[in-house]
Scaffold this motif. Structure first.
Motif, mmCIF file in Angstrom:
data_model
loop_
_atom_site.group_PDB
_atom_site.id
_atom_site.type_symbol
_atom_site.label_atom_id
_atom_site.label_comp_id
_atom_site.label_asym_id
_atom_site.label_seq_id
_atom_site.Cartn_x
_atom_site.Cartn_y
_atom_site.Cartn_z
ATOM 1 N N UNK A 82 44.837 -80.678 -20.645
ATOM 2 C CA UNK A 82 45.527 -78.770 -20.764
ATOM 3 C C UNK A 82 47.399 -79.415 -20.056
ATOM 4 N N UNK A 83 47.094 -80.627 -19.102
ATOM 5 C CA UNK A 83 48.652 -81.174 -19.002
ATOM 6 C C UNK A 83 49.502 -81.703 -20.602
ATOM 7 N N UNK A 84 48.380 -81.514 -21.001
ATOM 8 C CA UNK A 84 49.663 -82.062 -22.192
ATOM 9 C C UNK A 84 50.133 -80.293 -22.969
ATOM 10 N N UNK A 85 49.590 -79.589 -23.084
ATOM 11 C CA UNK A 85 49.739 -78.346 -23.709
ATOM 12 C C UNK A 85 51.045 -77.151 -22.828
ATOM 13 N N UNK A 86 50.818 -77.328 -21.789
ATOM 14 C CA UNK A 86 51.504 -76.761 -20.912
ATOM 15 C C UNK A 86 52.303 -77.493 -19.821
#
Length: 267
Positions: A82-86
């Motif tokens: 998720x760190x790659x998305x937000x």
């Protein structure tokens, strides 16, 4: 899952026992053994694999067709988080169903490229993400991370019981922070107690895959984006991780070879 042969969940039942550090080093150790490996960071509220793998802030996955994304590459393994998305500073102020939905999207919309092993870094607890994983994905096995401390063992037992309820075999226990080693004199001291991993493994008829020390270097290496297996490929701790990776591969091979006998009629 398309593009994935085997799935291994790494769980702890509670936070603060070094589960993500163990996950990333296990994945890198498995890759060092010659396998194609990926990591899925399932901790939606507090993803940490991006920093541990040295993925720069703001790096985003590329599209791979409609509603699919290619995993990022780091140290020779594939990764999705998720760190790659937000924005990493943005808190996920979501209720359980939204978290489960986000996790399911990461599971189903990542275009993994011919993986032998996908390690899933599970969040603490036994809630929505864990249930979603059990319902949506054929998990081949689970690894439980704990410290020798009695409080950690309480939650580790819950993690083992959870996987048993959903018929996921527990491949073994990793005892992290089993011994503190002084960086000045080299003296070792079991500050979190002794024998916790052995006790819980015996209780649930599984094995201790390995014991890891509490050292400054391991923490500095993952914080700097170069986990121990990468930073010290010939080191003692790396040798322990590679031994654990081999045990996991062997155990999964044994699991796949077991099964009911099939008889054939003369017809």
């Amino acid at each position: 899952m398309e593009g994935v042969k085997r799935i291994v969940a790494v769980a702890s039942g509670k936070g603060g026992v070094g589960k993500s550090t163990v996950t990333v080093n296990l994945a890198l150790a498995m890759a060092a053994e010659g396998y194609r490996v990926g990591i899925l960071d399932a901790d939606i509220y507090g993803p940490s694999q991006a920093q541990m793998l040295g993925v720069g802030e703001g790096v985003r996955p590329q599209a791979a067709g409609e509603n699919r994304f290619r995993p990022l590459q780091a140290h020779g393994i594939q990764a999705m988080s998720m760190a790659f998305m937000v924005d990493i500073r943005e808190p996920m102020v979501w209720r359980g169903p939204m978290v489960a939905g986000a996790f399911q999207q990461l599971l189903t919309q990542t275009a993994w490229d011919d993986l032998d092993y996908l390690f899933i870094d599970m969040p603490p607890g036994t809630g929505d993400v864990q249930l979603t994983l059990a319902q949506k994905v054929p998990v081949d096995g689970a690894v439980i991370v704990t410290t020798p401390q009695d409080i950690a063992l309480l939650d580790a037992r819950k993690g083992i019981e959870m996987f048993r309820k959903v018929n996921v075999p527990v491949l073994g226990v990793v005892e992290n922070m089993s011994l503190h080693v002084c960086s000045n004199c080299g003296h070792g001291e079991p500050i979190f107690g002794e024998g916790g991993g052995e006790r819980i493994a015996a209780e649930y008829e599984t094995r201790v895959l390995g014991q890891l020390p509490l050292t400054l270097a391991i923490r500095e290496q993952v914080d700097g984006g170069r986990p121990t297996v990468v930073a010290e490929p010939d080191g003692e701790v790396t040798a322990t991780f590679r031994d654990m990776a081999r045990q996991i591969a062997e155990r999964l091979q044994d699991e796949s070879s077991e099964g009911p006998a099939i008889s054939f009629s003369d017809d």
